[in-house]
Scaffold this motif. Structure first.
Motif, PDB file in Angstrom:
ATOM      1  N   CYS A 123     -35.695 -59.520  48.420  1.00  0.00           N
ATOM      2  CA  CYS A 123     -36.628 -60.059  47.257  1.00  0.00           C
ATOM      3  C   CYS A 123     -36.221 -59.495  45.982  1.00  0.00           C
ATOM      4  N   ALA A 124     -36.080 -58.187  45.994  1.00  0.00           N
ATOM      5  CA  ALA A 124     -35.933 -57.452  44.536  1.00  0.00           C
ATOM      6  C   ALA A 124     -34.636 -57.840  44.089  1.00  0.00           C
ATOM      7  N   PHE A 125     -33.394 -57.819  44.747  1.00  0.00           N
ATOM      8  CA  PHE A 125     -32.083 -58.067  44.130  1.00  0.00           C
ATOM      9  C   PHE A 125     -32.061 -59.676  43.908  1.00  0.00           C
ATOM     10  N   THR A 126     -32.888 -60.549  44.661  1.00  0.00           N
ATOM     11  CA  THR A 126     -32.836 -62.092  44.179  1.00  0.00           C
ATOM     12  C   THR A 126     -33.749 -62.192  42.890  1.00  0.00           C
ATOM     13  N   CYS A 127     -34.835 -61.295  42.647  1.00  0.00           N
ATOM     14  CA  CYS A 127     -35.520 -61.220  41.454  1.00  0.00           C
ATOM     15  C   CYS A 127     -34.679 -60.978  40.201  1.00  0.00           C
ATOM     16  N   LEU A 128     -33.989 -59.829  40.624  1.00  0.00           N
ATOM     17  CA  LEU A 128     -33.159 -59.204  39.313  1.00  0.00           C
ATOM     18  C   LEU A 128     -31.899 -60.362  39.219  1.00  0.00           C
ATOM     19  N   ALA A 129     -31.338 -60.929  39.936  1.00  0.00           N
ATOM     20  CA  ALA A 129     -30.162 -61.809  39.810  1.00  0.00           C
ATOM     21  C   ALA A 129     -30.531 -63.142  39.221  1.00  0.00           C
ATOM     22  N   THR A 130     -31.864 -63.565  39.501  1.00  0.00           N
ATOM     23  CA  THR A 130     -32.223 -64.969  38.728  1.00  0.00           C
ATOM     24  C   THR A 130     -32.928 -64.670  37.609  1.00  0.00           C
ATOM     25  N   THR A 131     -32.827 -63.542  36.855  1.00  0.00           N
ATOM     26  CA  THR A 131     -33.812 -63.279  35.525  1.00  0.00           C
ATOM     27  C   THR A 131     -33.280 -64.082  34.525  1.00  0.00           C
ATOM     28  N   ARG A 132     -32.023 -64.441  34.478  1.00  0.00           N
ATOM     29  CA  ARG A 132     -31.647 -65.107  33.306  1.00  0.00           C
ATOM     30  C   ARG A 132     -31.747 -66.582  33.512  1.00  0.00           C
ATOM     31  N   ILE A 133     -31.751 -67.185  34.991  1.00  0.00           N
ATOM     32  CA  ILE A 133     -32.309 -68.529  35.263  1.00  0.00           C
ATOM     33  C   ILE A 133     -33.655 -68.650  34.859  1.00  0.00           C
ATOM     34  N   SER A 159     -40.136 -59.506  31.569  1.00  0.00           N
ATOM     35  CA  SER A 159     -41.009 -59.482  32.585  1.00  0.00           C
ATOM     36  C   SER A 159     -40.501 -60.217  34.016  1.00  0.00           C
ATOM     37  N   ALA A 160     -39.583 -61.129  33.910  1.00  0.00           N
ATOM     38  CA  ALA A 160     -38.991 -61.604  35.045  1.00  0.00           C
ATOM     39  C   ALA A 160     -38.360 -60.779  36.118  1.00  0.00           C
ATOM     40  N   PRO A 161     -37.446 -59.678  35.522  1.00  0.00           N
ATOM     41  CA  PRO A 161     -37.044 -58.625  36.644  1.00  0.00           C
ATOM     42  C   PRO A 161     -38.066 -57.757  36.912  1.00  0.00           C
ATOM     43  N   LEU A 162     -39.336 -57.492  36.530  1.00  0.00           N
ATOM     44  CA  LEU A 162     -40.151 -56.512  36.740  1.00  0.00           C
ATOM     45  C   LEU A 162     -40.623 -56.303  37.966  1.00  0.00           C
ATOM     46  N   LEU A 163     -40.748 -57.119  38.830  1.00  0.00           N
ATOM     47  CA  LEU A 163     -41.290 -57.265  40.363  1.00  0.00           C
ATOM     48  C   LEU A 163     -39.866 -56.506  41.161  1.00  0.00           C
ATOM     49  N   GLY A 164     -38.546 -56.950  40.805  1.00  0.00           N
ATOM     50  CA  GLY A 164     -37.509 -56.596  41.412  1.00  0.00           C
ATOM     51  C   GLY A 164     -37.090 -55.122  41.137  1.00  0.00           C
ATOM     52  N   THR A 165     -37.241 -54.776  39.805  1.00  0.00           N
ATOM     53  CA  THR A 165     -37.079 -53.296  39.598  1.00  0.00           C
ATOM     54  C   THR A 165     -38.186 -52.404  40.186  1.00  0.00           C
ATOM     55  N   TYR A 166     -39.347 -53.095  40.187  1.00  0.00           N
ATOM     56  CA  TYR A 166     -40.526 -51.963  40.956  1.00  0.00           C
ATOM     57  C   TYR A 166     -40.091 -52.028  42.463  1.00  0.00           C
ATOM     58  N   LEU A 167     -39.811 -53.207  43.100  1.00  0.00           N
ATOM     59  CA  LEU A 167     -39.631 -52.831  44.721  1.00  0.00           C
ATOM     60  C   LEU A 167     -38.195 -51.874  44.993  1.00  0.00           C
ATOM     61  N   ILE A 168     -37.319 -52.172  43.885  1.00  0.00           N
ATOM     62  CA  ILE A 168     -36.273 -51.047  44.304  1.00  0.00           C
ATOM     63  C   ILE A 168     -36.734 -49.632  44.057  1.00  0.00           C
ATOM     64  N   GLY A 169     -37.500 -49.418  43.097  1.00  0.00           N
ATOM     65  CA  GLY A 169     -37.916 -48.088  42.886  1.00  0.00           C
ATOM     66  C   GLY A 169     -38.841 -47.742  44.455  1.00  0.00           C
TER      67      GLY A 169
END
Length: 416
Positions: A67-77, A344-354
């Motif tokens: 979920c975290a990596f998908t969130c970060l990967a799809t930020t631009r889209i 704000s789009a990659p926020l959850l992904g970043t949080y979950l990685i931490g």
């Protein structure tokens, strides 16, 4: 030629309406829901699939990391022209994966489906975060989003045990909610990004910048903000990870008292969201984040030092309430930095990685250095992050103010 006052330019943030609110807040809930339901999902997997608790935890950890990596990967889209398509596909994929997990005939298929479901959750989180930035008044929008998330999760957490903590309920309910949310995607506010794919690859922001602030500086601030968020997540969630052990070993807390602490903490989060929703933008984000980080640091240190169960109980409830408020303000800061939602789009992904490293960090530090030293470290992290978070918050206020000024100037020109 006169125009309606609600007409927007391409780069406008848009006002919160009922339809937009349903869409934005619902997809935001779906991005977070797996993390929030982990305790019940583990129980369901152990009872119905016959796996061990550690195996169930490993599967859900894998799902959260996906979920975290998908969130970060799809930020631009999510912050671009295909936001609605990404949201719809992500929710349908999430509904299909968790639906299969709910009725899977074998353990292997169920576990694989749960991990794959993280892809849909990550896309949903990315779209929800980006869409939130398109709403006017990021402070109030993020507060309402936090409130809706808490209320929905609290309701689902109460409903699943009533129906029975089984795979069909724990994962089936999520699948139904994801499918229902997919029907609201059309109401999501569109991204202000209208450039070609080649232009989108540049580091330029769609946000109107204040004097003296370059796109490069804003990009640096946004990147630094996400890095700091991951560190903050480790600090906060490491305390959450050892809360039970520390409560029983260091403060003499009983199981009943710990259960009360967790329940009351959820209520505290709801109260924090309600309070911030009522305040809106009347209190500066910079002041809010500074005060909240200081209070959080004091409460974390105090909880790690006390050996009295009653005081520990009160400190844990107070800390979790402050934590919820801090997270909401951080969401508002990220949304205010850029109307397209680049941060704000990659926020959850970043949080979950931490967050993924928090249990290891918390258990390692407490085992080797003890609870008081652990408290000093995690409270120290809050103090270290205080100044840089405040600086990014000030920058977000400046960019938001420049945007409002620019938008008002365009509206005045068009009306004239």
């Amino acid at each position: 030629m006169p125009i309606n006052a609600s007409t927007n330019t391409q780069s406008d943030r848009v006002p919160l309406t009922a339809n937009r609110g349903v869409a934005v807040f619902s997809i935001g809930v779906m991005g977070f829901i797996t993390a929030n339901l982990i305790p019940l999902m583990i129980v369901a997997m152990v009872e119905d699939l016959g796996v061990t608790e550690s195996a169930a935890g490993a599967v859900l950890t894998a799902s959260l990391l996906v979920c975290a990596f998908t969130c970060l990967a799809t930020t631009r889209i999510a912050s671009g022209r295909h936001r609605h398509l990404l949201g719809r596909v992500s929710l349908i994929a999430m509904a299909a994966a968790f639906g299969i997990a709910a009725i899977a005939p074998s353990t292997v298929i169920a576990c694989a489906a749960i991990i794959i479901g993280g892809i849909g959750a990550g896309g949903s989180a990315s779209v929800g975060g980006a869409a939130l930035a398109a709403l006017t008044n990021p402070d109030r929008a993020s507060s309402i989003s936090g409130l809706v998330n808490r209320l929905v999760v609290t309701a689902v957490l109460a409903l699943i045990p009533i129906l029975g903590t089984h795979m069909t309920n724990a994962f089936g309910i999520v699948a139904v909610l994801a499918l229902a949310t997919a029907a609201t995607v059309t109401w999501l506010p569109s991204s202000p990004v209208r450039e070609s794919p080649e232009t989108a690859k540049s580091a330029k922001t769609t946000t109107t910048l204040p004097a003296g602030v370059s796109a490069k500086r804003l990009t640096f601030a946004g990147t630094a903000f996400l890095a700091m968020l991951a560190v903050w997540a480790i600090s906060e969630d490491s305390l959450w990870a050892v809360l039970g052990i520390m409560g029983s070993e260091h403060a003499g807390l009983s199981d009943q008292q710990m259960s009360l602490a967790l329940s009351a903490s959820t209520a505290g989060g709801v109260l924090a969201a309600v309070a911030l929703t009522a305040l809106g933008s009347r209190v500066s984000r910079t002041i809010s984040i500074s005060v909240l980080l200081i209070l959080g640091a004091i409460l974390k240190l105090s909880a790690s030092l006390t050996t009295d169960p009653t005081i520990y109980l009160a400190l844990v409830i107070a800390w979790n309430t402050i934590y919820a408020a801090t997270f909401i303000v951080l969401v508002a800061i990220s949304a205010a930095l850029d109307a397209a939602g680049r941060w704000s789009a990659p926020l959850l992904g970043t949080y979950l990685i931490g967050s993924a490293f928090a249990p290891l960090f918390g258990t390692s530090v407490t085992a080797s250095l003890g609870y008081p030293t652990f408290g000093v470290i995690i409270s120290g992290i809050s103090f270290v992050l205080l100044v840089p978070f405040a600086l990014v918050s000030r920058l977000s206020a400046r960019t938001e103010g420049a945007y409002r000024h620019h938008s008002a100037a365009i509206t005045t020109t068009v009306i004239a």
